[in-house]
Design an enzyme around this catalytic site. Structure first.
Site, PDB file in Angstrom:
ATOM      1  CG  ASP A   1       1.426   2.292  14.815  1.00  0.00           C
ATOM      2  OD1 ASP A   1       2.566   1.837  14.739  1.00  0.00           O
ATOM      3  OD2 ASP A   1       0.409   1.572  14.709  1.00  0.00           O
TER       4      ASP A   1
ATOM      5  CG  HIS B   1      -5.405  -3.772  11.210  1.00  0.00           C
ATOM      6  ND1 HIS B   1      -4.678  -4.942  11.324  1.00  0.00           N
ATOM      7  CD2 HIS B   1      -4.509  -2.808  10.917  1.00  0.00           C
ATOM      8  CE1 HIS B   1      -3.396  -4.688  11.094  1.00  0.00           C
ATOM      9  NE2 HIS B   1      -3.256  -3.397  10.849  1.00  0.00           N
TER      10      HIS B   1
ATOM     11  CE1 TYR C   1      -0.331 -12.779   7.944  1.00  0.00           C
ATOM     12  CE2 TYR C   1       0.044 -12.075  10.210  1.00  0.00           C
ATOM     13  CZ  TYR C   1      -0.008 -13.072   9.255  1.00  0.00           C
ATOM     14  OH  TYR C   1       0.257 -14.373   9.616  1.00  0.00           O
ATOM     15  CG  LEU C   2      -6.660  -6.517   7.692  1.00  0.00           C
ATOM     16  CD1 LEU C   2      -8.062  -6.327   7.114  1.00  0.00           C
ATOM     17  CD2 LEU C   2      -6.004  -5.162   7.945  1.00  0.00           C
TER      18      LEU C   2
HETATM   19  P1  AMP Z   1      -0.532  -1.147  10.234  1.00  0.00           P
HETATM   20  O1  AMP Z   1      -1.228  -2.103   9.342  1.00  0.00           O
HETATM   21  O2  AMP Z   1       0.281  -1.811  11.306  1.00  0.00           O
HETATM   22  O3  AMP Z   1       0.209  -0.082   9.487  1.00  0.00           O
HETATM   23  O4  AMP Z   1      -1.676  -0.386  11.044  1.00  0.00           O
HETATM   24  C1  AMP Z   1      -2.727   0.238  10.382  1.00  0.00           C
HETATM   25  C2  AMP Z   1      -3.520   1.042  11.380  1.00  0.00           C
HETATM   26  O5  AMP Z   1      -4.000   0.196  12.403  1.00  0.00           O
HETATM   27  C3  AMP Z   1      -2.669   2.127  12.057  1.00  0.00           C
HETATM   28  O6  AMP Z   1      -3.458   3.287  12.233  1.00  0.00           O
HETATM   29  C4  AMP Z   1      -2.335   1.489  13.364  1.00  0.00           C
HETATM   30  O7  AMP Z   1      -2.067   2.414  14.400  1.00  0.00           O
HETATM   31  C5  AMP Z   1      -3.608   0.713  13.657  1.00  0.00           C
HETATM   32  N1  AMP Z   1      -3.327  -0.358  14.606  1.00  0.00           N
HETATM   33  C6  AMP Z   1      -2.348  -1.294  14.512  1.00  0.00           C
HETATM   34  N2  AMP Z   1      -2.345  -2.074  15.611  1.00  0.00           N
HETATM   35  C7  AMP Z   1      -3.334  -1.600  16.416  1.00  0.00           C
HETATM   36  C8  AMP Z   1      -3.829  -1.985  17.715  1.00  0.00           C
HETATM   37  N3  AMP Z   1      -3.307  -2.983  18.400  1.00  0.00           N
HETATM   38  N4  AMP Z   1      -4.860  -1.282  18.216  1.00  0.00           N
HETATM   39  C9  AMP Z   1      -5.410  -0.251  17.530  1.00  0.00           C
HETATM   40  N5  AMP Z   1      -4.982   0.151  16.314  1.00  0.00           N
HETATM   41  C10 AMP Z   1      -3.963  -0.508  15.768  1.00  0.00           C
END
Ligand code: AMP
Length: 285
Positions: free
Chosen positions: A156, A43, A38-39
């Protein structure tokens, strides 16, 4: 001239391992961006950082059941594989690795990785087992993709600390890179879970960033006492009755332990509940 290959979408663990072997054998550095899909632009900022540093970029999409607790949102977590694949194509990703759960955890799977101590605090306290699930899947993904560098978001923050400790303790041969948080124009940290917010909750959510920014201003004006800085955040959050603050803490950036004074490298971290949605954010001070 070295041309880039057509983007590949790989579903099987065996094929991903083979593709990585080929990339390494061809002399390319492998940059890896693990995600749950759900990029969004957050991401994609990780992809851009990887693209800048590395000869090839692998992005994984896997909603990892092991990091969700009972009653959490595993079943409703937003998914859009076709849309994600298109975004990856636009962002010049080389390989999308999107395994099914049965590929990642085949029958008889029995090995879990626990990073003790730091996994139990903050988000770990309200989500027991969450970081065990994260550490396990990341270890397994690292062994499949064998990246030179792996990219994680500052958003995170606790996760980055857990992963860095995991890599150090197990002597994994990968460099962990942390990428700054990407925010909406009004300051809300981008997150796949923002899609859960009702319009009223979305409006209220801006107060999270404002509260962190107010603590930063206070710090910039010379205040160092942790109690005063975190109280400023809580006060700001309390302007919005929809919030239930789960934690607001000033912690050491390396150990995640609470600090009394914002002298060294430290971060204000928070988790709030907004209706049924749990949101986290943080700000280095
Ligand atoms: P997720 O799909 O939410 O597990 O996130 C995957 C990666 O993207 C993790 O390393 C998150 O910390 C990073 N990420 C999620 N949201 C953000 C954001 N707003 N800014 C930067 N990195 C993000």
């Amino acid at each position: 001239m070295e041309g880039r290959c057509i983007m590949r979408v790989v579903k099987s663990v065996a094929e991903m391992a083979e593709v990585s072997r080929e990339l390494r054998a061809s002399g390319k550095t492998v940059g890896f961006v693990p995600t749950m899909g759900y990029l969004h632009a957050g991401h994609i900022s990780l992809v851009k950082a990887a693209r800048k540093d590395c000869g090839s970029v692998v992005l994984s999409i896997f909603v990892n059941p092991a990091q969700f607790g009972q009653g959490e949102d595993l079943g409703t977590y937003p998914r859009n594989l076709a849309g994600d694949v298109e975004k990856c194509r636009m962002a010049d990703v080389d390989v999308v690795f999107a395994p099914e759960a049965a590929e990642m955890y085949p029958a008889g799977y029995a090995t879990y990785v626990t990073v003790e101590g730091i996994s139990d605090r903050l988000c770990g306290a309200s989500r027991p087992g969450h970081f065990r699930g994260v550490a396990t899947v990341v270890t397994r993904l690292f062994n499949i993709v064998r990246p030179h560098r792996a990219y994680f978001g500052q958003k995170d923050f606790q996760q980055t600390v857990v992963i860095k400790r995991l890599v150090r303790d197990l002597m994994l041969d990968v460099e962990v890179v942390t990428v700054p948080t990407v925010r909406e124009p009004d300051g809300l940290a981008m997150s796949s879970r923002n899609s859960y917010l009702s319009p009223a909750e979305r409006m209220a959510s801006v107060q999270i960033y404002r509260s962190l920014a107010s603590a930063r201003s206070l710090r910039e004006s010379g205040e160092t006492r942790a109690g005063v800085l975190t109280q400023k955040v809580r006060e700001n959050l309390s302007h919005e009755p929809m919030f239930k603050a789960e934690y607001v803490e000033l912690v050491d950036a390396d150990t995640l332990l609470p600090v009394q004074s914002a002298d060294g490298r430290c971060v204000i971290v928070l988790a709030v509940r907004l209706g049924r949605t749990r949101l986290i954010d943080n700000m280095p001070l």
